[in-house]
Design a protein around this motif. Structure first.
Motif, PDB file in Angstrom:
ATOM      1  N   TYR A 228      50.111  38.375  41.043  1.00  0.00           N
ATOM      2  CA  TYR A 228      49.450  37.723  42.163  1.00  0.00           C
ATOM      3  C   TYR A 228      50.433  36.850  42.952  1.00  0.00           C
ATOM      4  O   TYR A 228      51.320  36.223  42.392  1.00  0.00           O
ATOM      5  CB  TYR A 228      48.307  36.830  41.671  1.00  0.00           C
ATOM      6  CG  TYR A 228      47.124  37.567  41.105  1.00  0.00           C
ATOM      7  CD1 TYR A 228      46.924  38.927  41.349  1.00  0.00           C
ATOM      8  CD2 TYR A 228      46.184  36.901  40.323  1.00  0.00           C
ATOM      9  CE1 TYR A 228      45.834  39.594  40.827  1.00  0.00           C
ATOM     10  CE2 TYR A 228      45.084  37.565  39.786  1.00  0.00           C
ATOM     11  CZ  TYR A 228      44.921  38.914  40.048  1.00  0.00           C
ATOM     12  OH  TYR A 228      43.837  39.567  39.530  1.00  0.00           O
ATOM     13  N   GLY A 231      49.592  30.696  46.238  1.00  0.00           N
ATOM     14  CA  GLY A 231      49.217  30.080  47.505  1.00  0.00           C
ATOM     15  C   GLY A 231      50.007  28.819  47.788  1.00  0.00           C
ATOM     16  O   GLY A 231      50.947  28.465  47.068  1.00  0.00           O
ATOM     17  N   ILE A 237      46.660  33.425  43.791  1.00  0.00           N
ATOM     18  CA  ILE A 237      45.437  33.761  44.509  1.00  0.00           C
ATOM     19  C   ILE A 237      44.487  34.473  43.558  1.00  0.00           C
ATOM     20  O   ILE A 237      44.894  34.981  42.507  1.00  0.00           O
ATOM     21  CB  ILE A 237      45.729  34.647  45.728  1.00  0.00           C
ATOM     22  CG1 ILE A 237      46.315  35.998  45.288  1.00  0.00           C
ATOM     23  CG2 ILE A 237      46.639  33.956  46.708  1.00  0.00           C
ATOM     24  CD1 ILE A 237      46.421  36.977  46.398  1.00  0.00           C
ATOM     25  N   SER A 241      39.968  33.885  47.316  1.00  0.00           N
ATOM     26  CA  SER A 241      41.072  33.227  48.017  1.00  0.00           C
ATOM     27  C   SER A 241      41.229  33.831  49.408  1.00  0.00           C
ATOM     28  O   SER A 241      40.758  34.933  49.693  1.00  0.00           O
ATOM     29  CB  SER A 241      42.374  33.388  47.231  1.00  0.00           C
ATOM     30  OG  SER A 241      42.296  32.770  45.975  1.00  0.00           O
TER      31      SER A 241
END
Length: 442
Positions: A228, A231, A237, A241
């Motif tokens: 992933y 952020g 995320i 999200s």
């Protein structure tokens, strides 16, 4: 018999006293003393890092969102992190709600444009047909007037003149109608092009939106392990999200053959870190593994540490070799070796004491005595200090203060004139010079 018992009791008492005094003292000395040793000395910076791939393929969301006024999109669902995926496999689905609204608006606009285009086409056809009929009628009128003129050749001059004027007027009307027809033809052709352009634009916009909607089903561009994207808050995320239209990265497919440990060094120590320095690396997940690496990059701009006023600088460490146990996001302990000095004297930092912020000394054992010996210290690390002068190899020093702190420090002659003067002494000396007197001479 009584005498033997008294002598035995005395011996026992002496032994107890001996062990209480000398035995305890020896144990205390063993616990609280250290020996000055000679050997290699390393200046180290110890930090915590996180593994990530040096190279990775980014998995992107739709790239044309801004063209349609969409700037944030929610992740509706996403594959589990760490999943091994093949090229073309499903990764995530984005929430199409806002996009569907845009498609509905554009579809309505397209219907309007099609109606306008059809209506304009019909109106233009009818208008040009009327214009052509008018030209034909005017042409017939010219022919009729010419016939009248021919038949009036034997009429009085006034009648002939009048017939001639009628012919001229009819010709002029016909010529003007032909010019007007050409202008009207160009006008209507331009109107049709504009209308067709608006219609085609709406069609293209709808096609682009439909194509964009297909991109809301995100697929893997290559084979690999799904990681992933993190952020702005540093957290990966997840479902729900948002991704930004300016940076639509959803996840990455890392190349695990070359791994980095991303770590942060405080602003005080970062000046010691240089590209190429060796790093000893440990894994929290596998404490028995010992890895090595080197510093490959140091950030030029610091970052604010959360919940702290301290600034830190990102340092990337490339790990030597390949190990299948190394996975992204694993926590590492990094020991950056900023300096290596072979064969020097060193001793524990805890042994150092300071007087007046100018004299550094240790408690040194000399026979049965304890002396306060000034020392000149070089580089230090987290545990030891390098000794430049004041001690010899094998000297025994106390780690903590051994009882009373009374006694003068035995100063090193080579440090005379190099020590910092205490602030109070500087003020007194300054006043004495101002007054032309020497208080030390009094």
């Amino acid at each position: 018999m009584k005498k033997i018992l008294i002598i035995g009791g005395a011996i026992v008492a002496l032994l107890i006293v001996y062990f209480l005094v000398f035995g305890e003292g020896s144990a205390t000395d063993s616990q609280l003393m250290a020996t000055v040793e000679r050997g290699d000395f390393e200046v180290k910076i110890i930090t915590t890092g996180e593994l990530e791939a040096k190279n990775s393929v980014e998995i992107l969301g739709p790239s044309g969102l801004r063209n349609f006024g969409i700037f944030q999109v929610n992740i509706q669902s996403i594959a589990e992190e760490g999943t091994e995926v093949k090229k073309g496999a499903w990764i995530a689905t984005l929430d199409p709600s806002e996009l569907r609204g845009r498609i509905t608006d554009v579809q309505a606009d397209l219907d309007t444009r099609e109606s306008e285009y059809t209506q304009m086409k019909l109106d233009t056809t009818l208008e040009m047909r009327q214009a052509r009929d008018e030209l034909i009628n005017l042409k017939y009128d010219v022919e009729e007037k010419k016939i009248v003129l021919e038949q009036s050749q034997y009429e009085p001059p006034a009648t002939i003149k009048q017939a001639q004027i009628s012919v001229d007027k009819s010709k002029r009307a016909y010529d003007q109608a032909k010019e007007n027809y050409k202008i009207k033809l160009k006008q209507n052709a331009t109107k049709m092009r504009i209308s067709a352009g608006k219609l085609n634009k709406a069609k293209r916009e709808l096609d682009d939106l439909l194509e964009l909607s297909n991109a809301f089903q995100i697929k893997a561009p290559e084979d690999g392990m799904l990681i992933y994207r993190k952020g702005w808050d540093g957290k990966p995320i997840k479902e729900g999200s948002q991704i930004s239209a300016w940076d639509p990265v959803v996840a990455t497919l890392p190349d695990l053959s070359v791994m980095l440990s991303k770590t942060y060094v405080n602003e005080v120590d970062v000046r010691k870190v240089k590209v190429g320095q060796k790093v000893q690396i440990g894994l929290d997940a596998f404490p028995e593994k010992e890895l090595t690496g080197k510093v490959i990059s140091i950030a030029n701009v610091g970052e604010q540490k959360p919940n702290s006023d301290a600034k830190v600088f990102q340092v990337n460490v490339e790990i030597d070799g390949y190990d299948p146990l190394l996975l992204p996001s694993m926590t590492t302990s990094n020991t950056i070796i900023t300096k290596h000095v072979p064969e020097v004297l060193h001793f524990p930092l805890e042994s150092l004491h300071n007087q007046d912020d100018s004299i550094t000394y240790v408690y040194k054992k000399e026979g049965l005595n304890i002396v306060k010996q000034e020392v000149q210290v070089g580089e230090t690390n987290t545990t030891d200090a390098m000794i430049l002068a004041g001690l010899e190899e094998g000297d025994r020093i106390y780690i903590s203060v051994p009882g009373s702190e009374e006694g003068e420090v035995q100063l090193l002659p080579e440090l005379n004139g190099k020590r910092n003067k205490p602030e109070a002494e500087d003020i007194t000396e300054g006043k004495a010079q101002h007054n032309g007197s020497n208080p030390r001479g009094k």
